[in-house]
Design an enzyme around this catalytic site. Structure first.
Site, PDB file in Angstrom:
ATOM      1  N   ARG A 213       0.860  -1.181   0.000  1.00 37.12           N
ATOM      2  CA  ARG A 213       0.000   0.000   0.000  1.00 37.12           C
ATOM      3  C   ARG A 213       0.893   1.227   0.000  1.00 37.12           C
ATOM      4  O   ARG A 213       1.904   1.257   0.697  1.00 37.12           O
ATOM      5  CB  ARG A 213      -0.852   0.057   1.269  1.00 37.12           C
ATOM      6  CG  ARG A 213      -1.899  -0.998   1.367  1.00 37.12           C
ATOM      7  CD  ARG A 213      -3.134  -0.660   0.589  1.00 37.12           C
ATOM      8  NE  ARG A 213      -3.824   0.508   1.132  1.00 37.12           N
ATOM      9  CZ  ARG A 213      -5.097   0.795   0.870  1.00 37.12           C
ATOM     10  NH1 ARG A 213      -5.796   0.016   0.085  1.00 37.12           N
ATOM     11  NH2 ARG A 213      -5.662   1.863   1.377  1.00 37.12           N
TER      12      ARG A 213
ATOM     13  N   LEU B 232       1.628   4.801   1.289  1.00 39.03           N
ATOM     14  CA  LEU B 232       1.230   5.543   2.490  1.00 39.03           C
ATOM     15  C   LEU B 232       1.180   7.038   2.188  1.00 39.03           C
ATOM     16  O   LEU B 232       1.988   7.557   1.405  1.00 39.03           O
ATOM     17  CB  LEU B 232       2.225   5.270   3.620  1.00 39.03           C
ATOM     18  CG  LEU B 232       2.182   3.836   4.148  1.00 39.03           C
ATOM     19  CD1 LEU B 232       3.394   3.545   5.026  1.00 39.03           C
ATOM     20  CD2 LEU B 232       0.890   3.577   4.927  1.00 39.03           C
TER      21      LEU B 232
ATOM     22  N   HIS C 137      12.933  -2.201  -1.710  1.00 40.94           N
ATOM     23  CA  HIS C 137      12.343  -2.281  -3.048  1.00 40.94           C
ATOM     24  C   HIS C 137      13.249  -3.151  -3.930  1.00 40.94           C
ATOM     25  O   HIS C 137      14.473  -2.971  -3.922  1.00 40.94           O
ATOM     26  CB  HIS C 137      12.217  -0.866  -3.628  1.00 40.94           C
ATOM     27  CG  HIS C 137      11.685  -0.867  -5.019  1.00 40.94           C
ATOM     28  ND1 HIS C 137      10.351  -1.107  -5.286  1.00 40.94           N
ATOM     29  CD2 HIS C 137      12.290  -0.692  -6.214  1.00 40.94           C
ATOM     30  CE1 HIS C 137      10.178  -1.084  -6.594  1.00 40.94           C
ATOM     31  NE2 HIS C 137      11.330  -0.828  -7.182  1.00 40.94           N
TER      32      HIS C 137
HETATM   33  C1  GRF Z   1      10.389  -7.989  -1.715  1.00 41.13           C
HETATM   34  O1  GRF Z   1      10.843  -8.225  -3.014  1.00 41.13           O
HETATM   35  C2  GRF Z   1      10.508  -6.537  -1.397  1.00 41.13           C
HETATM   36  O2  GRF Z   1      11.595  -5.924  -2.004  1.00 41.13           O
HETATM   37  C3  GRF Z   1       9.237  -5.979  -1.949  1.00 41.13           C
HETATM   38  O3  GRF Z   1       8.257  -6.951  -1.685  1.00 41.13           O
HETATM   39  C4  GRF Z   1       8.882  -8.220  -1.585  1.00 41.13           C
HETATM   40  C5  GRF Z   1       8.515  -8.777  -0.251  1.00 41.13           C
HETATM   41  O4  GRF Z   1       8.965 -10.083  -0.081  1.00 41.13           O
HETATM   42  N1  GRF Z   1       8.931  -4.700  -1.375  1.00 41.13           N
HETATM   43  P1  GRF Z   1       8.851 -10.758   1.345  1.00 41.13           P
HETATM   44  O5  GRF Z   1       7.375 -10.705   1.754  1.00 41.13           O
HETATM   45  O6  GRF Z   1       9.709 -10.000   2.283  1.00 41.13           O
HETATM   46  O7  GRF Z   1       9.299 -12.163   1.140  1.00 41.13           O
END
Ligand code: GRF
Length: 212
Positions: free
Chosen positions: A92, A94, A110
């Site tokens: 989401r 924010l 990210h």
């Molecule tokens: C990861 O690739 C992170 O970079 C992105 O969402 C994914 C989450 O993976 N924001 P997890 O739930 O931590 O396994």
């Protein structure tokens, strides 16, 4: 370490492998941060199981069909007093309603080398663009989508035979090293921001980038 550990809330929407990396780091009592609460907007998210296994309090605050402001107010009330908020696969965006309560104290990870490929499907975007390096970024969260000051980055090669799944898995490997590293800096008060550039008071042997 002297003084109390920083109190951290983690927001999740999915499987929570990054949450697991943070929980594992914080299991060491000398780590300067403790995870005090994990909140999801997705009922049944597996990340909750990880938090419970680590003995961390959890809550579910559904966001689907809920006006953004109402959702964020409920989130704030539930989180209570924490020093830092980590977004770990929290799907989401924010708004200032939430961010204003934690100015400069919300971190996100990210799966791309920002500022390239913000938004969803970072690994897929890297493949489609023919990038030869991909990776992950931990950044401070502002009201944009993956636009806040960059704190650290981890890079991995893109291989000819990669699929979105294999590349995403390689990137996750660096994510799990990167996020605890940055949370340590945050908890120790070693991050400052000038304009859109963040600075970190690095110690001997530390760097703001890693490779996988
Ligand atoms: C990861 O690739 C992170 O970079 C992105 O969402 C994914 C989450 O993976 N924001 P997890 O739930 O931590 O396994």
């Amino acid at each position: 370490m002297s003084g109390a550990r920083a109190r951290v809330g983690v927001l999740v929407s999915g499987g929570g492998t990054n949450l697991q990396a943070l929980l594992d780091a914080a299991a060491d009592p000398t780590f300067p941060a403790e995870i005090v609460r994990v909140v999801t907007n997705v009922p049944g998210a597996y990340a909750l199981t990880r938090a419970e296994a680590a003995g961390v309090a959890t809550s579910t605050i559904p966001s689907k069909g809920v006006p953004r402001e109402d959702f964020e107010r409920a989130l704030l009330a539930d989180l209570g007093a924490v020093d830092w908020v980590c977004l770990a696969g929290f799907m989401r965006v924010l708004t200032p309603t939430f961010l204003g309560a934690f100015p400069g104290r919300v971190l996100n990870i990210h799966p791309a080398l920002l500022p390239a490929f913000p938004g969803t499907h970072g690994p897929r975007q890297a493949l489609e663009h023919g990038a030869v390096q991909a990776g992950a970024t931990v950044h401070l969260v502002d009201a944009g989508v993956d636009t806040g000051p960059i704190l650290a980055q981890g890079s991995v090669p893109v291989l000819d035979e990669d699929t979105e799944a294999t590349l995403a898995a390689r990137i996750l490997g660096v994510e799990h090293r990167l996020y605890p590293m940055v949370l340590r800096w945050a908890a120790e008060g070693r991050i400052t921001v000038e304009g859109r550039r963040a600075k970190v008071a690095l110690r001997a042997g530390e760097a703001r980038w890693i490779t996988g």
